[in-house]
Design a protein around this motif. Structure first.
Motif, short mmCIF file in Angstrom:
data_model
loop_
_atom_site.label_atom_id
_atom_site.label_comp_id
_atom_site.label_asym_id
_atom_site.label_seq_id
_atom_site.Cartn_x
_atom_site.Cartn_y
_atom_site.Cartn_z
N VAL A 181 -2.24 5.59 -7.75
CA VAL A 181 -2.82 6.46 -6.73
C VAL A 181 -3.26 7.78 -7.37
N VAL A 182 -4.46 8.22 -6.98
CA VAL A 182 -5.05 9.46 -7.46
C VAL A 182 -5.32 10.34 -6.24
N TYR A 183 -5.00 11.63 -6.35
CA TYR A 183 -5.25 12.57 -5.24
C TYR A 183 -6.07 13.72 -5.78
N ALA B 61 0.83 -1.20 0.00
CA ALA B 61 0.00 0.00 0.00
C ALA B 61 0.87 1.25 0.00
N ALA B 62 0.59 2.15 -0.93
CA ALA B 62 1.33 3.41 -1.01
C ALA B 62 0.90 4.33 0.12
N VAL B 63 1.82 5.19 0.51
CA VAL B 63 1.55 6.20 1.54
C VAL B 63 1.81 7.57 0.93
N VAL B 64 0.85 8.47 1.07
CA VAL B 64 0.99 9.84 0.57
C VAL B 64 1.00 10.77 1.78
N GLY C 161 0.68 12.76 7.64
CA GLY C 161 1.40 14.03 7.71
C GLY C 161 0.76 15.19 7.00
N GLY C 162 -0.55 15.35 7.10
CA GLY C 162 -1.21 16.50 6.51
C GLY C 162 -1.93 16.22 5.20
N ALA C 163 -1.64 15.10 4.56
CA ALA C 163 -2.39 14.74 3.35
C ALA C 163 -3.80 14.30 3.78
N ASP C 164 -4.77 14.45 2.90
CA ASP C 164 -6.17 14.20 3.21
C ASP C 164 -6.61 12.83 2.67
N GLN C 165 -6.93 11.90 3.58
CA GLN C 165 -7.34 10.55 3.18
C GLN C 165 -8.57 10.59 2.27
N ALA C 166 -9.47 11.53 2.49
CA ALA C 166 -10.69 11.63 1.69
C ALA C 166 -10.40 11.98 0.22
#
Length: 193
Positions: A149-151, A73-76, A130-135
């Protein structure tokens, strides 16, 4: 007599493995992908004994992305990269980019483009830290069946010219028909060198 049979069976098993695998290394093509996390290396094991038959096992694992961990699993996350504050990075601090040619969550970067701008791939559910938004994190299927992964609706990429944590050498580059930008935690491109 039983010891003699065991020795004979073991010698036969070793000879069989030697014959079968003798040319393996010279005829096997290996592809290596540069990663920031260790990838599993091919291993071979064999066992032989009076009660078991010889077996050979070979496992090769290629990391789906430079940041995929044991779960795949990638982490952003978010970090300060040069003068850019709160921009997206992976778990190793490598800068992530969006491609303006991607006008939907579906990637348009393949072949030579994906070599220069490797997609951030995941084999599990990507997570924010660290501040990235899971939603804002989702995934999209690539043509080869991998999951990118798409943000905030933007497929994420690395830049091959970034060689160390905190590099942002791809910022505002024009390549493959559009510009590339670092992405802030709101999910928008960041302009300005």
């Amino acid at each position: 007599m039983k010891i003699s049979r065991t020795v004979t069976a073991t010698a036969a098993a070793v000879a069989l493995i030697t014959v079968v695998c003798g040319g393996c290394s010279s005829s096997t093509k290996t592809t290596t992908t540069a990663t920031t996390s260790p990838a599993a290396s091919p291993t071979a094991t064999s066992t032989a004994g009076a009660t078991s038959s010889p077996t050979a096992t070979s496992t090769s694992t290629e990391s789906p992305s430079p940041t995929a961990g044991a779960t795949g699993a990638a982490v952003v996350g978010a970090a300060t990269v040069g003068k850019f504050q709160n921009v997206l990075v992976d778990s190793q601090g490598r800068t992530l980019y969006l491609f303006e040619a991607d006008t939907s969550p579906t990637s348009t970067c393949y072949d030579a483009c994906a070599t220069a701008w490797p997609p951030l791939l995941t084999t599990g559910t990507p997570t924010a830290t660290g501040g990235a938004d899971q939603a804002k994190i989702t995934t999209t299927a690539r043509k080869d069946g991998t999951s990118q992964v798409v943000y905030n609706g933007h497929p994420l990429y690395y830049f091959e010219g970034d060689t160390a944590k905190g590099d942002a050498n791809g910022q505002e580059s024009s390549a493959f028909g559009a510009k590339w930008y670092v992405v802030n935690v709101s999910g928008n491109k960041v302009e300005g060198d």
